[in-house]
Scaffold this active site. Structure first.
Site, PDB file in Angstrom:
ATOM      1  N   ASP A 154       0.714  -1.240   0.191  1.00  0.00           N
ATOM      2  CA  ASP A 154       0.044   0.064   0.023  1.00  0.00           C
ATOM      3  C   ASP A 154       0.897   1.308   0.093  1.00  0.00           C
ATOM      4  O   ASP A 154       0.241   2.314   0.314  1.00  0.00           O
ATOM      5  CB  ASP A 154      -0.843   0.100   1.295  1.00  0.00           C
ATOM      6  CG  ASP A 154      -2.186  -0.769   0.906  1.00  0.00           C
ATOM      7  OD1 ASP A 154      -2.601  -0.970  -0.216  1.00  0.00           O
ATOM      8  OD2 ASP A 154      -3.000  -1.333   1.813  1.00  0.00           O
ATOM      9  N   HIS A 209       2.008   3.117   5.652  1.00  0.00           N
ATOM     10  CA  HIS A 209       1.397   3.809   4.445  1.00  0.00           C
ATOM     11  C   HIS A 209      -0.191   3.982   4.909  1.00  0.00           C
ATOM     12  O   HIS A 209      -0.752   4.404   3.852  1.00  0.00           O
ATOM     13  CB  HIS A 209       1.453   2.648   3.261  1.00  0.00           C
ATOM     14  CG  HIS A 209       1.179   1.249   3.665  1.00  0.00           C
ATOM     15  ND1 HIS A 209       2.088   0.235   4.150  1.00  0.00           N
ATOM     16  CD2 HIS A 209      -0.029   0.717   3.993  1.00  0.00           C
ATOM     17  CE1 HIS A 209       1.447  -0.865   4.428  1.00  0.00           C
ATOM     18  NE2 HIS A 209       0.177  -0.636   4.327  1.00  0.00           N
TER      19      HIS A 209
END
Length: 970
Positions: free
Chosen positions: A107, A376
């Site tokens: 991600d 993230h």
């Protein structure tokens, strides 16, 4: 946190158990925050022994190895390095293991060109990414260009290149669709539901179990997907990721079904034309490396922004949760200061009364908080409100600990515990009492001298400021922008690198009182009826700039750079993008995505203006109202221009136009931007930074759909526009989205408030209904390109690492100052580096591992790896060259440094070891894979070529060098 504990406990407990059952089984672990939870809280002694065994056998592998999988768009390079270093230190100390591959596929929403450079510096052999623009990926996939050698830095080029693999269109997950079943495929343990798993063990979305009846159908589906993927790569080695988000929490179910499928395919390999084996990331890359193919080189261009569909531009998160972004960077800066402060204390005051072990724990609390928020789904603002609150609480707790530590060190050094009390507030704000003497201790965390202003909030405008020797210090006091009952006291401080000074603040003292700023308020102006023909202009001037305002609009009109007499037309206004929140009506904006309905619209029909004038600073306060009769403003700009008295080095102060903004609370489904329009002929070309490390060229691109959002880029620290002669630079203290939507324009997204009815967002509380007021700061630098080149690197660091200010009141006799301070108001810096270098890290990590790898592995296997107290002798030193090749005729040159001489202020250096970025490798023993390219066809390994002799080190442009330094014990 409860969910994290429960999930980590299930994953690693069941995975380790299942790995021990089958010699062919393997597993990769990515983020240390989950593994360390399990290791520290759940794992038994037997399970810990099993982990050691599996690592030695190569059946369990840690990839990346950082605390988290950090975001790449909105994180600062310092924080990326920190979280990698924390994770690598734990793995090496505990297991003697050093990660050599990345797994940045899940991600990070786009890929920065800084990352391949950092991973190469950390000793990695290959790099995995996935989230790049959908149309670019399709083209690379079609032409078998998903693998390449990435030279992320234009200055370091092949010296720090890394082989990079882009995951194909299926990304990091096993295909979820089965042609023979309406249930998901290959996810036999279903979907994780923690901290309350189902009592019957039946999780949502569990795949159809593998049986004799469907085994061949499963095999056909898997083989078909493998062959489809194989067609997109140059070798017959196919990386087939088995798993996805929140998988393997019931590893027994997963492996039992996987084993049946793997065995069946291999027994029928002649029929299928495929063989399958469990593998780690290193197994896969070793197979590709052994092919010895010649690979294409990708230059230093990044993969930002990232879109998954025409109306799904992942550019909204550049500005989501601005307050969290700001606190995370403040915490990082405070940690930077606290680390060097503590290191100096240990080296210079070995007999000090502060418990070093406790102090290290105080620092570690902030190290871990800053590391984890780089996730993230952390600093990106793409977490739920509860998780955001967790990050904020951890950051605030860590900051409190480090402020307390720094105050304790000052007490101990000055031996003044009985005379006063230090209480801490950091950077610019504090509280004061007009009826007692107050003092501030100001610490400069940079390794060069600074002249700047610090701000103290006081209750009386009649104040005086003195240094340690009783000399009057230039200061200015004026009404506060935040409170009607207090005043802002601006104190001009001049402090050597890595040093602190003490200033006394007293009630009015005749001729030595601080200058009191005078206020002129201008009539609120109606922008809709402003006379554009007959302008009424007035200037605000210092030695570097003349800023002109138009009294007809109360807006800025122009800026003149006085050295060249170059005038640029210059106007700033707030705009808002209106966005949709109903999925039935079209694309939506959310924490991740930016999908404006149309062009931005101006939000203010009237502007109020107040000018605070003084001998040291002029502050222009602009208030933006929805109409002429509105009582409250939603937007404000506070522009500060500084004038420095003779005898002070005011170069950086003079050349910056400091702006602070107040934005919010916004209406729902509004995205707020500050648009700056200039007369520069920029051709809509924008430049933005990658992680505060290097710049990227951003030409405006026209798209069939969503052109506005797809031309937004992350600004972590720097952005600029320019024409043939003049450049306008923006320096930020937190990440923002930035774009150039017109010639001569640059707009910065400062705040977002959103709500939508997308079910996934609702289920995960990701609607971003942020009703806060944000107060970001941006510094502007305008001038010739050559001038801005020399100014913006040091100015960016000066903004990032503003002085730490600790406040105190005197309740008895004045603290007795050390003799050295009594004799000199300015004293030598303990560490000073040349102007083109930056002291990136000066800390005592406390790791207990041996820097000799053979010895460390031996200690691990004998169970001696963590015995004894933390190691306070080893100092971690990082130095970074700030400039690119050819950027400046002088500052871009290589520079030779005598580390022994540079560090003499800390003590006598007896040994220096050059290490990889995170400290776990001796650079002289590291042999990193060299992948064949047409440019370098023969070489197979990178080797260190510069030996460290007599403590002399040469730093080339953009190099980051890491050292362990040992000082003579006093």
């Amino acid at each position: 946190q409860e969910s994290m504990h429960a999930y980590a406990a299930n994953v690693y407990t069941t995975v380790i158990e299942e790995l021990m059952k089958g010699k062919e089984r393997k597993f990769i672990a990515v983020e240390q925050e989950f593994f360390r939870l399990w290791w520290d809280v759940v794992a038994t002694d037997t399970q810990k022994q099993q982990v050691h065994q599996l690592l030695q056998e190569g059946r369990l592998e840690f990839v990346i190895g950082g605390q988290v999988m950090h975001d790449e768009a909105v994180t600062l390079i310092d924080d990326q390095i920190l979280q990698l270093t924390e994770g690598h230190g734990f793995l090496y100390e505990t297991f003697g293991f050093r990660p050599q591959f990345s797994w940045h596929v899940v991600d990070p929403f786009g890929a920065s060109a800084t990352t391949p450079t950092l991973f190469a510096l950390a000793g990695f052999n290959a790099h995995l990414i996935s989230r790049i623009d959908y149309d670019l990926k399709a083209d690379m996939q079609k032409n078998k260009k998903l693998q390449f050698v990435w030279q992320g830095s234009p200055s370091l080029s092949e010296k720090q290149e890394i082989f990079t693999h882009v995951m194909d269109q299926y990304s990091y997950c096993t295909p979820s669709q089965l042609p023979f079943s309406n249930r998901s495929g290959f996810f036999w343990n279903g979907f994780a539901t923690f901290p309350d798993p189902p009592k019957d063990g039946v999780y949502p979305n569990m795949s159809l179990p593998v049986t004799d009846a469907n085994l061949h159908l499963y095999a056909q589906t898997m083989v078909a997907n493998i062959k489809e993927r194989a067609a997109w790569f140059r070798t017959g080695d196919v990386l087939w990721p088995w798993g996805c988000d929140k998988q393997f929490f019931n590893a027994s179910v997963q492996y039992s079904n996987m084993d049946l499928l793997v065995d069946y395919i291999n027994k029928h390999s002649a029929e299928f034309g495929v063989t399958v084996q469990y593998a780690t990331v290193s197994d896969y890359f070793q197979a590709v490396y052994n092919r010895n193919l010649t690979w294409e080189i990708r230059d230093s261009q990044d993969f930002l922004p990232y879109s998954t569909e025409p109306f799904q531009a992942w550019t909204g998160f550049y500005a989501s949760r601005s307050t969290l972004k700001g606190i995370a960077r403040r915490a990082s800066s405070l940690l930077y200061a606290g680390e060097s402060f503590f290191t100096q204390y240990v080296q210079k005051h070995p007999e000090g009364s502060i418990c070093k072990c406790k102090a290290l724990k105080q620092l570690q609390s902030l190290r871990w908080a800053v590391s984890e928020v780089q996730h993230h789904d952390g600093i990106t603002g793409t977490e739920s409100p509860k998780v955001k609150d967790m990050y904020m609480n951890n950051l605030m707790y860590g900051m409190f600990n480090v402020k307390k530590l720094m105050a304790s060190i000052i007490f101990d050094i000055n031996n003044a515990k009985k005379n006063g009390e230090v209480y801490s507030s950091v950077y610019t704000k504090g509280s004061g009492k007009p009826d007692v003497d107050q003092y501030v201790v100001v610490y400069n965390p940079l390794a060069w001298n600074i002249t700047t202003f610090v701000t103290v909030s006081v209750s009386n405008e009649a104040m005086s400021v003195y240094d340690e020797l009783g000399h009057s210090v230039p200061a200015q006091v004026q009404s506060s922008v935040e409170s009607q009952s207090t005043y802002d006291l601006y104190i001009l401080v001049e402090i050597n690198g890595l040093s602190y000074k003490k200033y006394s603040i007293k009630p009015l003292d005749g001729k030595h009182s601080a200058f009191i700023g005078s206020s002129i308020k201008y009539k609120r102006r109606d922008l809709t009826g402003a006379d554009q023909q007959s302008r009424r202009l007035f200037p605000v001037v210092n030695n570097c700039y003349q800023i002109v305002f138009d009294q007809n609009t109360n807006l800025m009109h122009s800026i003149t750079e006085r050295e060249t007499n170059q005038t640029v037309q210059f106007t700033q206004e707030f705009f808002e993008y209106h966005v949709n929140g109903d999925t039935k009506k079209g694309p939506i904006s959310d924490n991740y995505l930016f999908a404006p309905n149309a062009s931005a619209v101006p939000v203010s029909k009237a502007v109020g203006l107040e000018v605070m004038s003084g001998s040291l600073m002029t502050e222009i306060r602009q208030y933006f109202y929805s109409n002429v009769t509105s009582q409250d403003y939603i937007y404000a700009v506070y522009t500060r221009l500084y004038s420095v008295p003779e005898g002070y080095d005011g170069k950086l102060l003079c050349h910056r136009i400091e702006q602070e903004y107040s934005v919010g609370p916004l209406e729902l489904n509004r995205e707020a931007v500050l648009r700056t329009s200039t007369s520069l002929n920029t051709r809509q070309l924008l430049y933005t930074d990658n992680n505060g490390y290097q710049m990227q060229r951003r030409p405006f691109k026209a798209y069939v759909n969503n052109t506005v959002a797809r031309n937004y880029y992350p600004m972590v620290q720097t952005a600029y526009i320019e024409d043939d002669t003049t450049r306008l630079m923006l320096l930020a203290e937190r990440a923002h989205g930035v774009s150039s939507q017109g010639n001569g324009q640059v707009e910065v997204m400062l705040h977002r408030r959103l709500w939508n009815n997308l079910q996934w967002d609702l289920d995960n509380s990701l609607t971003l209904n942020d009703s806060s007021v944000v107060r970001p700061v941006i510094w502007l630098i305008l001038g010739p390109k050559a001038v801005t080149n020399t100014l913006h690197r040091t100015s960016g660091l000066a903004l990032e690492h503003r002085p730490v200010v600790l406040f105190g009141t005197l309740s008895g006799d004045k603290p007795k100052l050390p003799r050295r301070l009594q004799q000199n108001s300015v004293y030598d810096s303990p560490v000073t580096v040349p102007p083109n270098l930056h002291l990136q890290t000066l800390s005592i990590p406390g790791w207990r591992y041996s820097s000799n790898h053979a010895e460390q592995v031996r200690n691990v296997r004998m169970g001696k790896q963590k015995q004894g107290d933390a190691d306070f002798r080893r100092v971690l030193l990082r130095i970074r060259h700030l400039y690119e090749v050819g950027e400046d005729p002088v500052l871009s040159q290589p520079v030779m440094v005598d580390l022994k001489s540079v560090l003499k202020g800390l003590g006598s250096v007896v040994a220096v070891e050059e290490r990889t970025l995170t400290g776990t490798w001796d650079v002289n023993t590291l042999e990193r894979w060299k992948w064949k390219t047409a440019q370098y066809p023969g070489k197979r390994f990178f080797n260190s070529t510069e030996a460290l002799e007599d403590f002399i080190v040469t730093f080339h442009p953009k190099e980051i060098k890491t050292f362990f330094v040992y000082f003579q014990v006093q």
